[in-house]
Every structure is written in C-alpha cells, then in structure tokens.
Write a protein that holds these residues in place. Sequence first.
Motif, short mmCIF file in Angstrom:
data_model
loop_
_atom_site.label_atom_id
_atom_site.label_comp_id
_atom_site.label_asym_id
_atom_site.label_seq_id
_atom_site.Cartn_x
_atom_site.Cartn_y
_atom_site.Cartn_z
N GLY A 188 -7.47 -5.18 8.09
CA GLY A 188 -7.83 -3.91 7.47
C GLY A 188 -6.86 -2.80 7.82
O GLY A 188 -6.51 -1.98 6.97
N TRP A 191 -3.68 -3.38 5.86
CA TRP A 191 -3.98 -3.03 4.46
C TRP A 191 -3.93 -1.53 4.27
O TRP A 191 -3.32 -1.03 3.32
CB TRP A 191 -5.36 -3.59 4.13
N TRP A 192 -4.56 -0.79 5.18
CA TRP A 192 -4.58 0.67 5.12
C TRP A 192 -3.17 1.23 5.22
O TRP A 192 -2.79 2.14 4.48
CB TRP A 192 -5.46 1.22 6.23
N CYS A 220 -10.96 0.76 4.45
CA CYS A 220 -10.19 -0.48 4.53
C CYS A 220 -10.75 -1.40 5.61
O CYS A 220 -10.78 -2.63 5.42
CB CYS A 220 -8.72 -0.17 4.82
#
Length: 299
Positions: A188, A191-192, A220
């Motif tokens: 996450g 991804w962020w 995220c």
Amino acid sequence: MSPKITKPRLIWVPFALMAIGSWTPVVGMWLNGIEWSGAAGRAVAFWYTVPALVAILLVQGPWLKQPILKPLGIQFSINRWWGIAWLLPVAVLFVGILVTWAAGFEPVLTVEQLIESKRSTVPPDQLTQFNEYLAESPPPHPLMLIVMGMPAGLTFNLIPGLCEEVAFRGYYFREVSGGFWARSTKIGLLWWLWLAPSVAIGNLYGTPGLWGVALALPWCIVASWVLVYVRVRSESVVAVAIARGTMLALTAAAHDLTFGAPTWLGPFYGIGGIAGLLAVWLAFWIHDRTRAKGRLTTG
C-alpha cells in the motif's frame, strides 16, 4: 550486462521504471499548468497504469528470465472470490453514500434529484439544449447508474486495473516480505508513493493539493489490505483487477449519487470510501476467523 539481483533492487528497479513512465506526463502537465479535470488528465489517467505493466514485464522477462503468467498471479481459474471482487466496489459505494448522508449531504436517489443536479452544472446559455436532450433521452433511476457501470469493470476498465494490479498485487505481492499485515501495508505504501504525483495535481480528488496526497495514504493502505486478501483467496491477480476496474467504472456513478458532497468526504477515495473499505475489511476479517480454512491475518 544485467545488474546483480538483490532484494532492494527487486523492489526499487521496477519502481524506478514505473515512476519514469508514469510521472513524466504528470510533470509535463504541472509545468504547463494543465488541469487534471480536462481531456489531458483523462488521457494521462489511462496512460498512468501502462508503465507499471511494462516495467514489470521488463523485469520479469529480460532481467529475471522467468515465466510471466503464473509467477505474477495471472491465472484464470474462476472461483466465488471473482464474484466477490466484482461486487466489492458496490458495497464500498453504499457505505460511502451513508457516510456522506450522515454528514448532511442528501444522496441523489430519485430521477428528479438527478436531473436537478445535472441541470445545476449546465451553463445558462445551454439550458435549452439540455432540456431538449432530457425530452429525447430521459435519465434512468440513479441506482441504475450502478448497474450500467458494472460491466465496464469486466471490460474497458479492466485494462488499467490489470496493468496496475499485475505490478502491485502481482509482482510486489511476490517480492515484498512479511506476513499479511506487513506485506499488504508495504505494498500500500509503494502504491501510494507511485500515485502521489498524480494526486498532487488532481487525480482521485479532482483538485490539486497536498491534502489529497495525505488523504490518499490511509486509502491506499486500507485498500491494499482488502485487495491483498482478495488476491490470496481468489488465487489470481485478475480477480483483484476486476475489483479495481469496477471501482474505476463506478467513480462517475459515485459522484452522481453523492452530488454536492466534497471529494474528500465521498466515495471512492474520500472518508466515505475509506469507511466503505474498512467495512469490507471487517467482513473479510470475520471470514478469516470463522469460515476460512487457513487464517491470513494471524501469525
């Protein structure tokens, strides 16, 4: 000569390739003062995911010299989790609607409300054409917007969803270390970080600003918990891409159903969206402890 394969390089080499491809048009838009809400933003939003797939294919093939499909979770053995993945965004949307309603923004649940919300965005000199269009093509019931948007999660919007998920819940799912919580949270965060430049100029929330980047961080992470759980239970990154693609497909419906609510509050990416994802996660957490054969969230 290929660089030596080490764990940090397995994480950051593909990320650097993704960043170069995805961030370059964003920087160009920022330098030229181009708004994300326009046609250029829509084009870049679709392109943004493509370098993620290309980077992973370059790493997986020419560098690692490994097969493409199975190691990245691209499998097509359909099970009930594919259906859960497809319906998951609908649950997030309904919880988000309840959150915005509780905050004082009445949802758009009648045709009359939908017409009035659309009319309020039409310039005065175009109202005549708008009324003529309404007479020829009356709008459907607002909840039908969800039904009409769902097939796009399995078709057109599946493409950017798959590009994104092959990278994050495919490649990084394999390469990031740790148990469920550590792995899904790290994914996450990556991804962020990848999304952050586009969010800063208006992606997800429609308006530029660092407040959007800050709000995207918890989104995220929670979304990654949910999507990694789907990835494991479905045994396929394609099911995860269906969930992500359907979320993209229903973004316009979410805006219409919560018209008037600020983007930082509503679904899919505001507080309402985070609440919806947490509600879905709670259901998965209960499933993990009561019905699943093997627990993911303990140990």
